[in-house]
Design an enzyme around this catalytic site. Structure first.
Site, mmCIF file in Angstrom:
data_model
loop_
_atom_site.group_PDB
_atom_site.id
_atom_site.type_symbol
_atom_site.label_atom_id
_atom_site.label_comp_id
_atom_site.label_asym_id
_atom_site.label_seq_id
_atom_site.Cartn_x
_atom_site.Cartn_y
_atom_site.Cartn_z
ATOM 1 C CG ASP A 79 2.784 3.214 -2.729
ATOM 2 O OD1 ASP A 79 1.549 3.934 -2.757
ATOM 3 O OD2 ASP A 79 2.798 2.105 -3.287
ATOM 4 C CG HIS A 98 -0.857 -1.591 6.782
ATOM 5 N ND1 HIS A 98 -0.720 -2.426 5.846
ATOM 6 C CD2 HIS A 98 -1.655 -2.154 7.829
ATOM 7 C CE1 HIS A 98 -1.366 -3.678 6.481
ATOM 8 N NE2 HIS A 98 -1.845 -3.289 7.469
#
Ligand code: NAD
Ligand code: ZN
Length: 251
Positions: A107, A122
């Site tokens: 995010d 990730h």
């Protein structure tokens, strides 16, 4: 209540003496920013079957469907702000001589809080990568003007710059994170269920090397048994309390 206070005090004491610290975060650190976590969704990812939207096979089968899903997530994330947990974890880069922030999150909220060098295991939802030439770019526009987005170099289709199930983790980030975990004095694990590997292996690496492991999570994670100190509660509340204790002049 007494128990909780003493756990916080114990965590502060370990951190006060540490020079090398690794913070390892998962979706829970962003929960108080309004970002949904993954756990408990029964194999669904925000209402979609995981294999449909978070695997290379799902993307090959229907890239536009996958892009619609990611574009919607990007739009939701564009409205999210870092919370006090992100802020404390960013500030600690100036407190400890050797500090490594490792995240499984895509995010970007650690950077939004001011963190300078984040190891992204990730990937990032703001990164787009060309499926043909591999060129990567950062694009914050949400919604994207066109789905699927196209490479600014060769014009071929781009994919989200995140790591899907069944894919390798970015080699350099994983290596740097493993090295930091193996050498750290304290590993603080924040908001991860610690079930997604190889990322969760960092906790085992640090524990095996003799690091003090602190877990911050309202619930016990899969690796809670490796924790020396368990801080049970929301990260956005507990990390600022911990930071205050750390900052208070110690006797
Ligand atoms: P997870 O959803 O499996 O686990 C979230 C953990 O956070 C749980 O253990 C939960 O108890 C804890 N938690 C919930 N609220 C919290 C709070 N306020 N403070 C502290 N902890 C809290 O997430 P994961 O372990 O990161 O693994 C899931 C995978 O999904 C990761 O690979 C990640 O890349 C991806 N993911 C990322 C995001 C994001 O970028 N924000 C969101 C969802 C999933
Ligand atoms: Zn290209």
């Amino acid at each position: 209540m007494v128990g909780k206070m003493s756990e916080l005090e114990r965590a502060a004491e370990r951190l006060r003496r540490a020079r090398r610290v690794v913070a390892f975060t998962g979706a829970g650190v962003s929960a108080e920013s309004g970002v949904p976590t993954f756990r408990g969704a029964g194999g669904l990812w925000e209402g979609r079957p995981v294999e449909e939207v978070a695997t290379p096979q799902g993307f090959a089968a229907d890239p536009v469907r996958v892009w619609r899903f990611y574009d919607e997530r990007r739009c939701n994330l564009a409205r999210c702000r870092p919370n006090p947990a992100h802020e404390v974890l960013a500030r600690w880069q100036d407190r400890f001589p050797a500090y490594t922030l490792v995240t499984q999150n895509v995010d970007g909220l650690h950077e939004d809080a001011g963190a300078r060098a984040v190891l992204h295991l990730h990937g990032s939802i703001w990164a787009l990568r060309c499926t043909a030439c591999g060129r990567e770019r950062v694009e914050r526009a949400a919604p994207l003007p066109e789905l699927p987005p196209r490479c600014t170099g060769c014009g071929e289709m781009e994919r989200p710059g995140v790591v899907w199930f069944g894919e390798y983790l970015p080699e350099e980030a994983l290596r740097a994170a493993s090295r930091a975990a193996a050498a750290t004095e304290v590993l603080i694990v924040v908001g991860t269920s610690a079930v997604v590997y190889p990322a969760a292996g960092l906790v085992q690496t640090a524990a095996a090397a003799g690091a003090v492991v602190i877990e911050v999570n309202p619930e016990a994670s899969a690796l809670a048994h490796l924790a020396d100190v368990e801080l049970r509660g929301p990260a956005g509340v507990l990390l600022p309390q911990l930071d205050t204790l750390l900052t208070a002049v110690s006797a």
